[in-house]
Write an enzyme that holds these catalytic residues in place. Structure first.
Site, PDB file in Angstrom:
ATOM      1  N   LYS A 103       1.045   5.477   0.168  1.00 28.32           N
ATOM      2  CA  LYS A 103       0.289   6.675   0.499  1.00 28.32           C
ATOM      3  C   LYS A 103       0.330   7.615  -0.698  1.00 28.32           C
ATOM      4  CE  LYS A 103      -0.611   5.759   4.873  1.00 28.32           C
ATOM      5  NZ  LYS A 103      -1.971   5.686   5.430  1.00 28.32           N
ATOM      6  N   GLU A 115      -7.972   3.730  -0.847  1.00 28.26           N
ATOM      7  CA  GLU A 115      -8.423   3.868   0.536  1.00 28.26           C
ATOM      8  C   GLU A 115      -8.681   5.340   0.870  1.00 28.26           C
ATOM      9  OE1 GLU A 115      -5.821   1.776   3.217  1.00 28.26           O
ATOM     10  OE2 GLU A 115      -6.578   2.829   4.979  1.00 28.26           O
ATOM     11  N   LYS A 158     -10.002  -1.166  11.852  1.00 30.75           N
ATOM     12  CA  LYS A 158      -9.040  -0.941  12.934  1.00 30.75           C
ATOM     13  C   LYS A 158      -9.825  -0.941  14.228  1.00 30.75           C
ATOM     14  CE  LYS A 158      -6.229   2.121  10.058  1.00 30.75           C
ATOM     15  NZ  LYS A 158      -5.750   3.477   9.791  1.00 30.75           N
ATOM     16  N   GLY A 183      -3.868  -0.665  10.561  1.00 33.37           N
ATOM     17  CA  GLY A 183      -3.024  -0.432  11.728  1.00 33.37           C
ATOM     18  C   GLY A 183      -2.889   1.051  11.993  1.00 33.37           C
ATOM     19  N   ASP A 235     -11.635   3.858   5.506  1.00 35.14           N
ATOM     20  CA  ASP A 235     -10.891   3.723   6.757  1.00 35.14           C
ATOM     21  C   ASP A 235     -11.526   4.711   7.752  1.00 35.14           C
ATOM     22  OD1 ASP A 235      -9.034   4.025   8.825  1.00 35.14           O
ATOM     23  OD2 ASP A 235      -7.281   4.224   7.568  1.00 35.14           O
ATOM     24  N   ASP A 238      -3.536   4.768  -0.502  1.00 38.15           N
ATOM     25  CA  ASP A 238      -4.298   5.329   0.630  1.00 38.15           C
ATOM     26  C   ASP A 238      -4.091   6.839   0.637  1.00 38.15           C
ATOM     27  OD1 ASP A 238      -5.560   5.953   3.001  1.00 38.15           O
ATOM     28  OD2 ASP A 238      -4.261   4.736   4.290  1.00 38.15           O
ATOM     29  N   LYS A 253       0.875  -1.174   0.000  1.00 40.49           N
ATOM     30  CA  LYS A 253       0.000   0.000   0.000  1.00 40.49           C
ATOM     31  C   LYS A 253       0.903   1.211   0.000  1.00 40.49           C
ATOM     32  CE  LYS A 253      -2.415   2.023   3.969  1.00 40.49           C
ATOM     33  NZ  LYS A 253      -3.443   1.772   5.000  1.00 40.49           N
TER      34      LYS A 253
HETATM   35  O1  OSB Z   1      -4.494   5.419   7.142  1.00 33.95           O
HETATM   36  O2  OSB Z   1      -4.045   3.396   7.464  1.00 33.95           O
HETATM   37  C1  OSB Z   1      -3.830   4.583   7.698  1.00 33.95           C
HETATM   38  C2  OSB Z   1      -0.778   4.928   9.929  1.00 33.95           C
HETATM   39  C3  OSB Z   1      -1.190   5.958  10.767  1.00 33.95           C
HETATM   40  C4  OSB Z   1      -2.416   6.539  10.570  1.00 33.95           C
HETATM   41  C5  OSB Z   1      -3.251   6.085   9.548  1.00 33.95           C
HETATM   42  C6  OSB Z   1      -2.843   5.049   8.728  1.00 33.95           C
HETATM   43  C7  OSB Z   1      -1.572   4.490   8.902  1.00 33.95           C
HETATM   44  C8  OSB Z   1      -1.028   3.456   8.026  1.00 33.95           C
HETATM   45  C9  OSB Z   1       0.001   2.506   8.583  1.00 33.95           C
HETATM   46  O3  OSB Z   1      -1.311   3.341   6.870  1.00 33.95           O
HETATM   47  C10 OSB Z   1      -0.635   1.338   9.237  1.00 33.95           C
HETATM   48  C11 OSB Z   1       0.359   0.501  10.014  1.00 33.95           C
HETATM   49  O4  OSB Z   1       1.282  -0.036   9.401  1.00 33.95           O
HETATM   50  O5  OSB Z   1       0.199   0.385  11.242  1.00 33.95           O
HETATM   51 MG    MG Z   2      -5.875   4.525   5.913  1.00 30.13          MG
END
Ligand code: OSB
Ligand code: MG
Length: 371
Positions: A166, A216, A265, A293, A241, A191, A164
């Site tokens: 960002k 996402e 989550k 996460g 999310d 994402d 994934k």
């Molecule tokens: O949007 O999923 C998210 C981390 C912090 C806040 C939001 C997100 C994330 C991640 C990393 O994408 C998730 C992880 O590896 O714990």
């Molecule tokens: Mg996310």
């Protein structure tokens, strides 16, 4: 069980390397670790709020406050038959899901330890849980394409099952195109962490050509309606999310077609009890879920792994190894990736790994015994 002792730890954990999303770059993770003790057993939970209200309205200070002033008093000296019984006891507190999740997780761990069973078994109501889970990795925004491609190479070498990445305005279509050119076949998703608006539809539509597993949370954190509009315009499935805070939200999202997939989550929905309901609501709506996460320490990470053994978690989650973020974790042993890119589901009681209390002390910036 009655919680005989309750301790809180505000931990500040440095990352091995910065992690950047559309809401900024972070150098570490902050959380409130909850420790509950009863009848000779200890349960651990994590309120995975960060240093500020960026991903959601909570941060580590609000979580501390809500636990001390409102949630802890609601269970003090109370007989708790099952950890899911505390969800209604916390219902008088609006919102604040991460604080609630930290408390509830600790009670689930404690209850599983009293019963002598792994957490995954309790979540699955006694049905056998899978012994390992495919792991995915979440890669942040980088300064250069080369850096991102390096991170992808490392993740593929470690055998992560999906990547994934960002995205945000200015780091999207062109970068995804380059990644796809280098890796035509990898399971890939993006994402946006709510960085776009409905009027960006043309730009988002350009992502359709890259055979992404999903996009996402492209739009606002508190929106479902615009996501439904956007989904009509896109071939790529939308995964929500931030916008999914409860099982009721899943029902509403499904009704209007706001998403086809849910990132679940437990920290975001208020803990294991609501997370199981979200999981079940997604299954009823025909939507796959995967385990997201929030950069958790090993404590929250092990809770996520246990939850991700439920049957409708059919896509690889962000359940990476401890070493993805941390040089030294709060658990011993750390969560490791197998040579198949999977994570073993612990078989010991509760979260299944010991908490490294020296590490906990070393990373704590504040510690308080409530009773
Ligand atoms: O949007 O999923 C998210 C981390 C912090 C806040 C939001 C997100 C994330 C991640 C990393 O994408 C998730 C992880 O590896 O714990
Ligand atoms: Mg996310």
């Amino acid at each position: 069980m009655i919680v005989e002792r309750l301790d809180l730890f505000h931990v500040r954990m440095p990352f091995r390397r910065h992690f950047e999303t559309s809401f900024g770059r972070s150098l570490g993770h902050e959380a409130v670790i909850v420790r509950v003790e009863s009848e000779g057993a200890v349960g651990w939970g994590e309120a995975a709020a960060s240093s500020g209200p960026f991903y959601s309205a909570e941060d580590v200070f609000t979580a501390w406050h809500i636990v001390c002033e409102h949630l802890a008093p609601a269970i003090r000296a109370r007989e708790i038959q099952h950890p899911s019984d505390v969800r209604p006891l916390f219902a008088f507190v609006r919102g604040n899901p991460m604080a609630k999740a930290g408390m509830e997780m600790a009670l689930w761990d404690l209850a599983a330890k009293h019963r002598g069973v792994p957490l995954a078994l309790m979540y699955n109501d006694g049905f056998p849980a899978p012994s390992e889970l495919p792991a995915g990795i979440s890669l942040g925004v980088e300064d250069t394409l080369t850096q991102l491609l390096d991170r992808i190479e490392e993740a593929l070498a470690a055998k992560y099952h999906r990547i994934k990445m960002k995205i945000k305005p200015g780091w999207d279509v062109e970068i995804v195109r380059k990644v796809r050119e280098s890796h035509p076949e990898i399971p890939l998703m993006v994402d946006a962490n709510a960085a776009y608006q409905l009027h960006d539809v043309e730009r988002l539509r350009q992502l359709d050509e890259f055979r992404l597993m999903m996009i996402e949370q492209p739009l606002a954190y508190d929106d479902l309606v615009d996501h439904a509009e956007l989904q009509k315009e896109l071939k790529t499935p939308i995964c929500l999310d931030e916008s999914i805070r409860s099982a009721a939200d899943v029902r509403k999202a499904a009704r209007i077609g706001a998403c086809r997939i849910v990132n679940l989550k437990q920290a975001r929905v208020g803990g294991p009890t609501e997370a199981i309901k979200v999981h079940d609501a997604c299954r009823a709506a025909g939507m796959p879920v995967w385990c997201g996460g929030l950069l958790e320490t090993g404590i929250g990470r092990l809770h996520n792994i246990a939850l991700a053994t439920l049957p409708n978690f059919t896509l690889p989650g962000d359940i990476s190894a401890s070493s993805r973020y941390y040089e030294r974790d709060l658990i011993d042993p750390p969560v490791r990736l197998t040579d198949r890119g999977t994570i073993a589901v612990p078989t010991g009681p509760g979260i299944g790994h010991a908490v490294d209390e020296d590490a906990l002390a070393a990373f704590s910036v504040r510690q308080e015994r409530l009773w």
